[in-house]
Design an enzyme around this catalytic site. Structure first.
Site, PDB file in Angstrom:
ATOM      1  N   THR A 154       0.832  -1.214   0.000  1.00  0.00           N
ATOM      2  CA  THR A 154       0.000   0.000   0.000  1.00  0.00           C
ATOM      3  C   THR A 154       0.865   1.263   0.000  1.00  0.00           C
ATOM      4  OG1 THR A 154      -1.717  -1.231   1.160  1.00  0.00           O
ATOM      5  CG2 THR A 154      -1.896   1.160   1.235  1.00  0.00           C
ATOM      6  N   HIS A 203       1.522   1.784  -3.496  1.00  0.00           N
ATOM      7  CA  HIS A 203       0.303   2.306  -4.149  1.00  0.00           C
ATOM      8  C   HIS A 203       0.161   3.806  -3.842  1.00  0.00           C
ATOM      9  CE1 HIS A 203      -1.239  -1.536  -5.508  1.00  0.00           C
ATOM     10  NE2 HIS A 203      -1.432  -2.013  -4.294  1.00  0.00           N
ATOM     11  N   CYS A 217     -20.415   7.924  12.969  1.00  0.00           N
ATOM     12  CA  CYS A 217     -21.052   7.991  11.642  1.00  0.00           C
ATOM     13  C   CYS A 217     -21.993   6.793  11.478  1.00  0.00           C
ATOM     14  CB  CYS A 217     -19.995   8.019  10.532  1.00  0.00           C
ATOM     15  SG  CYS A 217     -19.183   6.428  10.250  1.00  0.00           S
TER      16      CYS A 217
HETATM   17  P1  NAP Z   1       2.920  -8.274  -2.037  1.00  0.00           P
HETATM   18  O1  NAP Z   1       4.085  -8.486  -1.150  1.00  0.00           O
HETATM   19  O2  NAP Z   1       3.038  -7.391  -3.225  1.00  0.00           O
HETATM   20  O3  NAP Z   1       2.442  -9.721  -2.493  1.00  0.00           O
HETATM   21  C1  NAP Z   1       1.656  -9.952  -3.631  1.00  0.00           C
HETATM   22  C2  NAP Z   1       2.077 -11.284  -4.191  1.00  0.00           C
HETATM   23  O4  NAP Z   1       1.238 -11.559  -5.306  1.00  0.00           O
HETATM   24  C3  NAP Z   1       3.496 -11.264  -4.679  1.00  0.00           C
HETATM   25  O5  NAP Z   1       4.249 -11.989  -3.753  1.00  0.00           O
HETATM   26  C4  NAP Z   1       3.416 -11.934  -6.044  1.00  0.00           C
HETATM   27  O6  NAP Z   1       4.237 -13.081  -5.930  1.00  0.00           O
HETATM   28  C5  NAP Z   1       1.968 -12.395  -6.184  1.00  0.00           C
HETATM   29  N1  NAP Z   1       1.496 -12.276  -7.553  1.00  0.00           N
HETATM   30  C6  NAP Z   1       1.519 -11.173  -8.333  1.00  0.00           C
HETATM   31  N2  NAP Z   1       1.003 -11.467  -9.537  1.00  0.00           N
HETATM   32  C7  NAP Z   1       0.663 -12.781  -9.507  1.00  0.00           C
HETATM   33  C8  NAP Z   1       0.101 -13.674 -10.468  1.00  0.00           C
HETATM   34  N3  NAP Z   1      -0.228 -13.265 -11.695  1.00  0.00           N
HETATM   35  N4  NAP Z   1      -0.106 -14.959 -10.103  1.00  0.00           N
HETATM   36  C9  NAP Z   1       0.212 -15.358  -8.868  1.00  0.00           C
HETATM   37  N5  NAP Z   1       0.742 -14.567  -7.910  1.00  0.00           N
HETATM   38  C10 NAP Z   1       0.974 -13.285  -8.245  1.00  0.00           C
HETATM   39  O7  NAP Z   1       1.710  -7.725  -1.219  1.00  0.00           O
HETATM   40  P2  NAP Z   1       1.179  -8.034   0.252  1.00  0.00           P
HETATM   41  O8  NAP Z   1       1.756  -7.069   1.193  1.00  0.00           O
HETATM   42  O9  NAP Z   1       1.245  -9.483   0.568  1.00  0.00           O
HETATM   43  O10 NAP Z   1      -0.346  -7.601   0.043  1.00  0.00           O
HETATM   44  C11 NAP Z   1      -1.158  -8.300  -0.867  1.00  0.00           C
HETATM   45  C12 NAP Z   1      -2.287  -7.409  -1.366  1.00  0.00           C
HETATM   46  O11 NAP Z   1      -3.159  -7.142  -0.274  1.00  0.00           O
HETATM   47  C13 NAP Z   1      -1.813  -6.018  -1.871  1.00  0.00           C
HETATM   48  O12 NAP Z   1      -2.611  -5.644  -2.974  1.00  0.00           O
HETATM   49  C14 NAP Z   1      -2.090  -5.108  -0.684  1.00  0.00           C
HETATM   50  O13 NAP Z   1      -2.266  -3.759  -1.084  1.00  0.00           O
HETATM   51  C15 NAP Z   1      -3.347  -5.744  -0.171  1.00  0.00           C
HETATM   52  N6  NAP Z   1      -3.740  -5.450   1.225  1.00  0.00           N
HETATM   53  C16 NAP Z   1      -5.060  -5.424   1.465  1.00  0.00           C
HETATM   54  C17 NAP Z   1      -5.525  -5.178   2.737  1.00  0.00           C
HETATM   55  C18 NAP Z   1      -7.004  -5.156   2.986  1.00  0.00           C
HETATM   56  O14 NAP Z   1      -7.442  -4.638   4.019  1.00  0.00           O
HETATM   57  N7  NAP Z   1      -7.796  -5.715   2.102  1.00  0.00           N
HETATM   58  C19 NAP Z   1      -4.606  -4.965   3.774  1.00  0.00           C
HETATM   59  C20 NAP Z   1      -3.248  -5.023   3.499  1.00  0.00           C
HETATM   60  C21 NAP Z   1      -2.813  -5.278   2.206  1.00  0.00           C
HETATM   61  P3  NAP Z   1       4.914 -13.795  -7.174  1.00  0.00           P
HETATM   62  O15 NAP Z   1       5.724 -12.749  -7.878  1.00  0.00           O
HETATM   63  O16 NAP Z   1       5.685 -14.846  -6.526  1.00  0.00           O
HETATM   64  O17 NAP Z   1       3.840 -14.359  -7.995  1.00  0.00           O
END
Ligand code: NAP
Length: 328
Positions: free
Chosen positions: A39, A42, A89
């Site tokens: 994030t 981002h 809210c």
């Molecule tokens: P990250 O370190 O960027 O991990 C994302 C993983 O996705 C990477 O390790 C990558 O590994 C894999 N990936 C990317 N493209 C892929 C594909 N085509 N096929 C398979 N795997 C793929 O991010 P993170 O910190 O773990 O966070 C994950 C997501 O959750 C992010 O988008 C983050 O912004 C979000 N997030 C959401 C919340 C929420 O409240 N919903 C909270 C925190 C974070 P490989 O390169 O090995 O494939």
């Protein structure tokens, strides 16, 4: 003190600023560890709303050096739940505090943990054991978000779960699903992350949806999207068995559209859910990290200093990196 601030979209700098003055209800924390999260990247790219001139860092922990009016004593190690809901809210009053329209996110809308010191709302600090590895507290926030997603997904013992994405969120989702008694497949492209996934409890790994379906032709009862890219959201329905569930945790850049076939979701009655932030899960997350239920040490790829943060945030993570942790 040194702090790494998002001056504006595309402009992040580590600069010298005054040590923060606590406002009413704040404590002051000497930051020990702060995680560099997807994030933050981002925010840097303008793919997530931000406030100019803010010290980033929303995954952090440290030692209380000024306790203000709070009961938390100086010298206590705390982890910080960055989301401060208003409580008043319409969403808060319905219990949907993560959807609070007045939420103030530390490290996004007020100064956060990419600094030597942080003034922080006392009621959002959770106490950690004094003998815990100081780096581990930085993992409570991502774990709290992952717990919310896994609560929604509600993996049952004996079910099959596919976790897409081998970052911190995915590798924590793997551990939570295993603890629930499910069979878990980690789908991620990087072989070193697949190895890490297996060492953290994944029963299967795959690098593509085709390979995943070779193992489990009917798909999984629950698919947890933790990559945050268009391709992985689009692959999720095909990986879900008829009658199954999808939870999207990944954040796609604002404005991104994906291609989903509603007929398929309807005809196979697949539930597609989204999970946002960490409503009431930070306490559980801090307990699970304190008691070792969730392993975080293998998720630390490198330790960096505050001076390195701007460069690390403004570049993609190196191949195979799970989490860089700024140590102050
Ligand atoms: P990250 O370190 O960027 O991990 C994302 C993983 O996705 C990477 O390790 C990558 O590994 C894999 N990936 C990317 N493209 C892929 C594909 N085509 N096929 C398979 N795997 C793929 O991010 P993170 O910190 O773990 O966070 C994950 C997501 O959750 C992010 O988008 C983050 O912004 C979000 N997030 C959401 C919340 C929420 O409240 N919903 C909270 C925190 C974070 P490989 O390169 O090995 O494939």
């Amino acid at each position: 003190m040194q702090a790494t601030r998002l001056i504006d979209v595309g402009d992040i700098q580590t600069i010298e600023i005054d040590t923060p003055e606590p406002r009413e209800g704040d404590i002051v924390i000497k930051v020990e560890a702060a995680g560099i999260c997807g994030t933050d990247r981002h925010l840097f790219k303008g793919e997530f709303p931000s406030v100019p001139n803010t010290t980033l860092g929303h995954e952090f922990s440290g030692i209380v050096v000024e306790s203000g009016d709070s009961e938390i004593k100086k010298g206590t190690r705390v982890t910080c739940d960055p989301n401060t809901w208003c409580g008043a809210c319409n969403q808060c009053r319905r219990g949907k505090v993560n959807l609070c329209i007045n939420n103030i996110a530390t490290g996004i809308a007020r100064d956060g943990g990419f600094a030597e010191y942080c003034a922080f709302p006392a009621h959002k600090a959770h106490v950690l054991p004094s003998d815990l590895n100081p780096l581990f507290g930085a993992f409570c926030e991502p774990l709290a978000c992952t717990l919310h997603g896994m609560d929604i997904g509600n993996a049952q013992a004996g079910e099959r779960v596919i976790v897409i994405g081998g970052g911190v969120i995915g590798l924590m989702a793997v551990q939570i699903a295993r603890a629930a008694g499910a069979e878990v497949m980690l789908l991620t492209r990087n072989p070193s992350k697949q190895d890490l996934g297996r060492s953290l409890g994944a029963t299967h790994t795959s690098s593509s949806p085709e390979q995943a379906l070779e193992h489990w032709p009917q798909g999984a009862d629950l698919v947890v999207e933790c990559a945050g890219v268009k391709a992985t959201v689009e692959m999720a329905p095909a990986l879900t068995r008829t009658g199954g569930r999808i939870v999207v945790l990944g954040v796609l850049p604002q404005g991104t559209k994906v291609s989903i076939e509603p007929f398929d979701l309807l005809f196979r009655e697949i539930q597609m859910h989204y999970s946002f932030l960490n409503p009431f899960t930070h306490e559980r997350a801090s307990q699970m990290i304190a008691n070792g239920m969730i392993e975080v040490e293998p998720l630390i790829s490198r330790e960096i200093s505050i001076a390195d943060i701007a460069e690390v945030v403004s570049n993609d993570a190196p191949d195979g990196e799970v989490r860089a942790i700024a140590v102050t």
